[in-house]
Motif scaffolding. Sequence first.
Motif, mmCIF file in Angstrom:
data_model
loop_
_atom_site.group_PDB
_atom_site.id
_atom_site.type_symbol
_atom_site.label_atom_id
_atom_site.label_comp_id
_atom_site.label_asym_id
_atom_site.label_seq_id
_atom_site.Cartn_x
_atom_site.Cartn_y
_atom_site.Cartn_z
ATOM 1 N N LEU A 32 0.850 -1.339 -0.013
ATOM 2 C CA LEU A 32 -0.160 -0.236 0.134
ATOM 3 C C LEU A 32 0.941 1.226 0.001
ATOM 4 O O LEU A 32 0.433 2.317 -0.522
ATOM 5 N N ILE A 33 2.042 1.203 0.482
ATOM 6 C CA ILE A 33 2.860 2.480 0.766
ATOM 7 C C ILE A 33 4.171 2.525 -0.130
ATOM 8 O O ILE A 33 4.459 3.385 -0.869
ATOM 9 N N VAL A 34 4.751 1.360 0.013
ATOM 10 C CA VAL A 34 6.311 1.526 -0.504
ATOM 11 C C VAL A 34 5.973 1.121 -2.269
ATOM 12 O O VAL A 34 6.571 1.950 -3.071
ATOM 13 N N SER A 35 5.260 0.221 -2.632
ATOM 14 C CA SER A 35 5.065 -0.102 -4.095
ATOM 15 C C SER A 35 4.337 1.049 -4.837
ATOM 16 O O SER A 35 4.817 1.363 -5.870
ATOM 17 N N PRO A 36 3.397 1.555 -4.509
ATOM 18 C CA PRO A 36 3.040 2.717 -5.213
ATOM 19 C C PRO A 36 3.810 3.912 -5.272
ATOM 20 O O PRO A 36 3.820 4.586 -6.413
ATOM 21 N N PHE A 37 4.542 4.119 -4.322
ATOM 22 C CA PHE A 37 5.681 5.198 -4.563
ATOM 23 C C PHE A 37 6.739 4.850 -5.559
ATOM 24 O O PHE A 37 7.026 5.653 -6.321
ATOM 25 N N VAL A 38 7.244 3.664 -5.507
ATOM 26 C CA VAL A 38 8.280 3.412 -6.483
ATOM 27 C C VAL A 38 7.701 3.134 -7.824
ATOM 28 O O VAL A 38 8.312 3.802 -8.574
ATOM 29 N N ILE A 39 6.382 2.613 -8.177
ATOM 30 C CA ILE A 39 5.859 2.658 -9.306
ATOM 31 C C ILE A 39 5.621 4.176 -9.712
ATOM 32 O O ILE A 39 6.063 4.268 -11.055
ATOM 33 N N PHE A 65 4.780 16.979 6.603
ATOM 34 C CA PHE A 65 6.148 16.293 7.234
ATOM 35 C C PHE A 65 6.134 16.903 8.617
ATOM 36 O O PHE A 65 6.555 16.379 9.716
ATOM 37 N N GLY A 66 5.775 18.364 8.914
ATOM 38 C CA GLY A 66 5.830 18.832 10.271
ATOM 39 C C GLY A 66 4.769 18.404 11.104
ATOM 40 O O GLY A 66 5.039 18.125 12.227
ATOM 41 N N GLY A 107 4.296 11.522 -0.193
ATOM 42 C CA GLY A 107 3.856 11.859 1.240
ATOM 43 C C GLY A 107 3.762 10.716 1.798
ATOM 44 O O GLY A 107 4.135 10.713 3.207
ATOM 45 N N LEU A 108 2.996 9.832 1.475
ATOM 46 C CA LEU A 108 2.654 8.680 2.413
ATOM 47 C C LEU A 108 4.153 7.924 2.647
ATOM 48 O O LEU A 108 4.235 7.485 3.709
ATOM 49 N N PHE A 109 4.907 7.592 1.704
ATOM 50 C CA PHE A 109 6.158 6.934 1.981
ATOM 51 C C PHE A 109 6.851 7.683 2.950
ATOM 52 O O PHE A 109 7.451 6.927 3.910
ATOM 53 N N CYS A 110 6.898 9.250 2.870
ATOM 54 C CA CYS A 110 7.878 9.841 3.849
ATOM 55 C C CYS A 110 7.543 9.836 5.116
ATOM 56 O O CYS A 110 7.984 9.745 5.976
ATOM 57 N N SER A 112 5.349 7.944 6.626
ATOM 58 C CA SER A 112 5.493 6.590 7.018
ATOM 59 C C SER A 112 6.758 6.363 7.702
ATOM 60 O O SER A 112 7.104 5.605 8.565
ATOM 61 N N MET A 113 7.947 6.812 6.833
ATOM 62 C CA MET A 113 9.229 6.741 7.556
ATOM 63 C C MET A 113 9.401 7.362 8.894
ATOM 64 O O MET A 113 9.862 7.138 9.713
ATOM 65 N N ILE A 114 8.563 8.524 8.745
ATOM 66 C CA ILE A 114 8.924 9.441 9.892
ATOM 67 C C ILE A 114 8.215 8.675 11.030
ATOM 68 O O ILE A 114 8.598 8.887 12.296
ATOM 69 N N ALA A 115 6.696 8.623 10.862
ATOM 70 C CA ALA A 115 5.974 7.651 12.060
ATOM 71 C C ALA A 115 6.852 6.326 12.436
ATOM 72 O O ALA A 115 6.836 6.221 13.816
ATOM 73 N N LEU A 116 7.205 5.473 11.673
ATOM 74 C CA LEU A 116 7.822 4.253 12.102
ATOM 75 C C LEU A 116 8.976 4.592 13.010
ATOM 76 O O LEU A 116 9.438 4.184 13.802
ATOM 77 N N SER A 117 9.909 5.771 12.235
ATOM 78 C CA SER A 117 11.166 6.154 13.093
ATOM 79 C C SER A 117 10.696 6.806 14.480
ATOM 80 O O SER A 117 11.334 6.385 15.429
#
Length: 190
Positions: A32-39, A65-66, A107-110, A112-117
């Motif tokens: 849902l997040i990584v694949s759509p971003f890459v594609i 992001f903020g 936006g969703l990819f970035c 997600s990395m912020i939230a998981l970090s």
Amino acid sequence: KPGKYISIENGVIPINAPTFDTFWIGHIFSLLIVSPFVIRWLAHPDFKRSRVEIIEIILAMSLLFGVFVFLFFTAIEQVRGIPLVYMIFPPLLWIALRLGSRFMTLGLFCVSMIALSGTALGYSTSTGMPTRELLFLTQVFLEVVAVIFLIVTAVEEERRTATARLRGHIGDLEAARARNRKEDEAQTTC
């Protein structure tokens, strides 16, 4: 025996339910997040935007992001009983309705990395829940947000496409009407 088991040819292997759920949540996350971003970004790596559009992109992404940095790197969860997680909706709607799927996937990819970090580092909550469970819940939350806003973005892009087609048909009809008017005028003058 209590617990869940999978039988295989050599015997029985117990399944740890949280690990099994985490495995599937991780796969869904990547779909849902990584694949759509890459594609979306590998299909068309270059894009042209006007200066005003670039400023809008920078503002929308900075706001998104903020908000996510604030939500996932501080322990503040509510203000006067209102959960601050609702702050994610305005920037995500802005991106979905104005910038399209390309920037929604970015936006969703970035975020997600912020939230998981933030969750992995222990900044995101003061509930005392174990980090493993918080990461699981954060992934589920991000997947739900991704589904909602990818659908909103797809509907908006479909609306734009239909509007463009409609404008094209209107142009064709106006051209045909003008041709008919000229043919009628030519027949009446003869």
